[in-house]
Motif scaffolding. Sequence first.
Motif, PDB file in Angstrom:
ATOM      1  N   PRO A  48       4.388   1.746 -22.151  1.00 11.59           N
ATOM      2  CA  PRO A  48       4.259   2.046 -23.580  1.00 11.59           C
ATOM      3  C   PRO A  48       4.455   3.529 -23.914  1.00 11.59           C
ATOM      4  CG  PRO A  48       2.461   0.638 -22.847  1.00 11.59           C
ATOM      5  CD  PRO A  48       3.212   1.050 -21.619  1.00 11.59           C
ATOM      6  N   GLU A  49       3.972   4.420 -23.023  1.00 14.21           N
ATOM      7  CA  GLU A  49       4.093   5.855 -23.297  1.00 14.21           C
ATOM      8  C   GLU A  49       4.712   6.638 -22.160  1.00 14.21           C
ATOM      9  OE1 GLU A  49       0.568   7.660 -24.845  1.00 14.21           O
ATOM     10  OE2 GLU A  49       0.036   5.859 -25.962  1.00 14.21           O
ATOM     11  N   ILE A  50       4.475   6.226 -20.931  1.00 14.12           N
ATOM     12  CA  ILE A  50       5.007   6.908 -19.753  1.00 14.12           C
ATOM     13  C   ILE A  50       5.547   5.859 -18.790  1.00 14.12           C
ATOM     14  CG2 ILE A  50       3.472   8.923 -19.928  1.00 14.12           C
ATOM     15  CD1 ILE A  50       1.743   7.614 -17.717  1.00 14.12           C
ATOM     16  N   TYR A  51       6.229   6.327 -17.768  1.00 15.40           N
ATOM     17  CA  TYR A  51       6.718   5.404 -16.755  1.00 15.40           C
ATOM     18  C   TYR A  51       5.544   4.815 -15.992  1.00 15.40           C
ATOM     19  CZ  TYR A  51      11.588   6.368 -17.527  1.00 15.40           C
ATOM     20  OH  TYR A  51      12.826   6.427 -18.095  1.00 15.40           O
ATOM     21  N   ARG A  52       5.762   3.648 -15.410  1.00 10.15           N
ATOM     22  CA  ARG A  52       4.731   2.983 -14.633  1.00 10.15           C
ATOM     23  C   ARG A  52       5.359   2.432 -13.365  1.00 10.15           C
ATOM     24  NH1 ARG A  52       5.023  -2.323 -14.526  1.00 10.15           N
ATOM     25  NH2 ARG A  52       2.846  -2.609 -13.986  1.00 10.15           N
ATOM     26  N   ILE A  53       4.526   2.196 -12.365  1.00 10.93           N
ATOM     27  CA  ILE A  53       4.975   1.614 -11.107  1.00 10.93           C
ATOM     28  C   ILE A  53       4.297   0.255 -10.938  1.00 10.93           C
ATOM     29  CG2 ILE A  53       4.952   1.822  -8.589  1.00 10.93           C
ATOM     30  CD1 ILE A  53       5.102   4.851  -8.942  1.00 10.93           C
ATOM     31  N   ASP A  54       5.089  -0.773 -10.716  1.00  9.70           N
ATOM     32  CA  ASP A  54       4.562  -2.108 -10.446  1.00  9.70           C
ATOM     33  C   ASP A  54       4.083  -2.120  -9.002  1.00  9.70           C
ATOM     34  OD1 ASP A  54       4.134  -4.766  -9.794  1.00  9.70           O
ATOM     35  OD2 ASP A  54       5.987  -5.478 -10.722  1.00  9.70           O
ATOM     36  N   PRO A  55       2.766  -2.189  -8.764  1.00  4.63           N
ATOM     37  CA  PRO A  55       2.262  -2.126  -7.395  1.00  4.63           C
ATOM     38  C   PRO A  55       2.694  -3.306  -6.529  1.00  4.63           C
ATOM     39  CG  PRO A  55       0.497  -2.675  -8.908  1.00  4.63           C
ATOM     40  CD  PRO A  55       1.705  -2.337  -9.737  1.00  4.63           C
ATOM     41  N   ASP A  56       3.088  -4.393  -7.154  1.00  7.25           N
ATOM     42  CA  ASP A  56       3.558  -5.543  -6.382  1.00  7.25           C
ATOM     43  C   ASP A  56       4.977  -5.349  -5.860  1.00  7.25           C
ATOM     44  OD1 ASP A  56       1.148  -6.921  -6.709  1.00  7.25           O
ATOM     45  OD2 ASP A  56       1.813  -7.758  -8.632  1.00  7.25           O
ATOM     46  N   ARG A  57       5.676  -4.344  -6.371  1.00  7.37           N
ATOM     47  CA  ARG A  57       7.030  -4.044  -5.913  1.00  7.37           C
ATOM     48  C   ARG A  57       7.130  -2.722  -5.153  1.00  7.37           C
ATOM     49  NH1 ARG A  57      10.681  -7.524  -7.530  1.00  7.37           N
ATOM     50  NH2 ARG A  57      12.381  -6.140  -6.954  1.00  7.37           N
ATOM     51  N   CYS A  58       6.084  -1.903  -5.235  1.00  6.06           N
ATOM     52  CA  CYS A  58       6.102  -0.594  -4.576  1.00  6.06           C
ATOM     53  C   CYS A  58       5.785  -0.735  -3.087  1.00  6.06           C
ATOM     54  CB  CYS A  58       5.092   0.347  -5.228  1.00  6.06           C
ATOM     55  SG  CYS A  58       5.013   1.965  -4.421  1.00  6.06           S
ATOM     56  N   SER A  88      -1.891  -1.246   4.176  1.00 11.46           N
ATOM     57  CA  SER A  88      -1.501  -0.709   5.479  1.00 11.46           C
ATOM     58  C   SER A  88       0.015  -0.617   5.552  1.00 11.46           C
ATOM     59  CB  SER A  88      -2.013  -1.625   6.590  1.00 11.46           C
ATOM     60  OG  SER A  88      -1.314  -2.855   6.558  1.00 11.46           O
ATOM     61  N   ARG A  89       0.482   0.110   6.508  1.00 10.02           N
ATOM     62  CA  ARG A  89       1.933   0.206   6.742  1.00 10.02           C
ATOM     63  C   ARG A  89       2.496  -1.190   6.984  1.00 10.02           C
ATOM     64  NH1 ARG A  89       6.337   3.763   6.802  1.00 10.02           N
ATOM     65  NH2 ARG A  89       7.874   2.929   8.210  1.00 10.02           N
ATOM     66  N   ALA A  90       1.771  -2.018   7.737  1.00 12.16           N
ATOM     67  CA  ALA A  90       2.227  -3.384   8.016  1.00 12.16           C
ATOM     68  C   ALA A  90       2.334  -4.201   6.729  1.00 12.16           C
ATOM     69  CB  ALA A  90       1.288  -4.066   9.013  1.00 12.16           C
ATOM     70  N   GLN A  91       1.398  -4.023   5.810  1.00 16.25           N
ATOM     71  CA  GLN A  91       1.472  -4.731   4.532  1.00 16.25           C
ATOM     72  C   GLN A  91       2.686  -4.273   3.725  1.00 16.25           C
ATOM     73  OE1 GLN A  91      -2.590  -3.660   3.422  1.00 16.25           O
ATOM     74  NE2 GLN A  91      -2.999  -5.831   3.040  1.00 16.25           N
ATOM     75  N   LEU A  92       2.934  -2.966   3.728  1.00 17.25           N
ATOM     76  CA  LEU A  92       4.101  -2.445   3.015  1.00 17.25           C
ATOM     77  C   LEU A  92       5.392  -2.978   3.630  1.00 17.25           C
ATOM     78  CD1 LEU A  92       2.970   1.246   2.423  1.00 17.25           C
ATOM     79  CD2 LEU A  92       3.043  -0.607   0.734  1.00 17.25           C
ATOM     80  N   GLU A  93       5.434  -3.074   4.954  1.00 18.45           N
ATOM     81  CA  GLU A  93       6.617  -3.622   5.627  1.00 18.45           C
ATOM     82  C   GLU A  93       6.814  -5.093   5.260  1.00 18.45           C
ATOM     83  OE1 GLU A  93       5.823  -2.718   9.734  1.00 18.45           O
ATOM     84  OE2 GLU A  93       6.578  -0.676   9.529  1.00 18.45           O
ATOM     85  N   ARG A  94       5.726  -5.866   5.210  1.00 16.83           N
ATOM     86  CA  ARG A  94       5.839  -7.288   4.826  1.00 16.83           C
ATOM     87  C   ARG A  94       6.313  -7.412   3.382  1.00 16.83           C
ATOM     88  NH1 ARG A  94       1.220  -7.639   8.030  1.00 16.83           N
ATOM     89  NH2 ARG A  94      -0.176  -7.645   6.223  1.00 16.83           N
ATOM     90  N   LYS A  95       5.805  -6.545   2.503  1.00 18.06           N
ATOM     91  CA  LYS A  95       6.234  -6.571   1.102  1.00 18.06           C
ATOM     92  C   LYS A  95       7.722  -6.248   1.005  1.00 18.06           C
ATOM     93  CE  LYS A  95       3.548  -4.315  -1.751  1.00 18.06           C
ATOM     94  NZ  LYS A  95       2.999  -3.304  -2.699  1.00 18.06           N
ATOM     95  N   TYR A  96       8.175  -5.250   1.760  1.00 19.10           N
ATOM     96  CA  TYR A  96       9.595  -4.903   1.792  1.00 19.10           C
ATOM     97  C   TYR A  96      10.426  -6.111   2.226  1.00 19.10           C
ATOM     98  CZ  TYR A  96      13.880  -3.361   4.100  1.00 19.10           C
ATOM     99  OH  TYR A  96      15.183  -3.260   4.533  1.00 19.10           O
ATOM    100  N   LEU A  97      10.010  -6.791   3.284  1.00 15.91           N
ATOM    101  CA  LEU A  97      10.745  -7.957   3.776  1.00 15.91           C
ATOM    102  C   LEU A  97      10.782  -9.062   2.726  1.00 15.91           C
ATOM    103  CD1 LEU A  97       9.454  -8.061   7.454  1.00 15.91           C
ATOM    104  CD2 LEU A  97      11.717  -7.343   6.673  1.00 15.91           C
ATOM    105  N   ALA A  98       9.671  -9.290   2.044  1.00 17.03           N
ATOM    106  CA  ALA A  98       9.624 -10.313   1.005  1.00 17.03           C
ATOM    107  C   ALA A  98      10.525  -9.967  -0.173  1.00 17.03           C
ATOM    108  CB  ALA A  98       8.186 -10.518   0.534  1.00 17.03           C
ATOM    109  N   LEU A  99      10.519  -8.697  -0.563  1.00 17.28           N
ATOM    110  CA  LEU A  99      11.344  -8.270  -1.703  1.00 17.28           C
ATOM    111  C   LEU A  99      12.828  -8.314  -1.411  1.00 17.28           C
ATOM    112  CD1 LEU A  99       9.231  -5.222  -2.933  1.00 17.28           C
ATOM    113  CD2 LEU A  99       9.615  -7.347  -4.194  1.00 17.28           C
ATOM    114  N   THR A 100      13.195  -8.023  -0.170  1.00 22.58           N
ATOM    115  CA  THR A 100      14.612  -7.947   0.183  1.00 22.58           C
ATOM    116  C   THR A 100      15.158  -9.234   0.798  1.00 22.58           C
ATOM    117  OG1 THR A 100      14.116  -7.042   2.375  1.00 22.58           O
ATOM    118  CG2 THR A 100      14.498  -5.453   0.580  1.00 22.58           C
ATOM    119  N   GLY A 101      14.252 -10.133   1.170  1.00 23.15           N
ATOM    120  CA  GLY A 101      14.699 -11.375   1.809  1.00 23.15           C
ATOM    121  C   GLY A 101      15.149 -11.190   3.236  1.00 23.15           C
TER     122      GLY A 101
END
Length: 105
Positions: A48-58, A88-101
């Motif tokens: 609405p006023e500033i940029y935001r980061i979607d934590p489910d995609r970051c 954790s780094r492992a969670q971020l890696e799993r999120k990356y894999l899910a987002l990219t397929g």
Amino acid sequence: ACARSSRRSARAPDPRGRAAVALMITDECINCDVCEPECPNGAISMGPEIYRIDPDRCTECVGHFPEPQCREVCPVACIPGDPRRPESRAQLERKYLALTGKVAC
């Protein structure tokens, strides 16, 4: 033909030596528009006023770059970690894999 290592721990420390968390943009944001196109996951958008980061995609750029690109280009350093979203780094890696397929190797 991925080679899996059974010795690799899912709790491996972050190689940058800090706890991993989703990132957030604070109200110090000046809407300069440089962070949005740098995000490889499309996690940054105008709020609405500033940029935001979607934590489910970051993923802090895990899987893409060694450092979060939004932080690298932000001229006012308004992108800290979000203490409400420790990951954790492992969670971020799993999120990356899910987002990219992609498949874990």
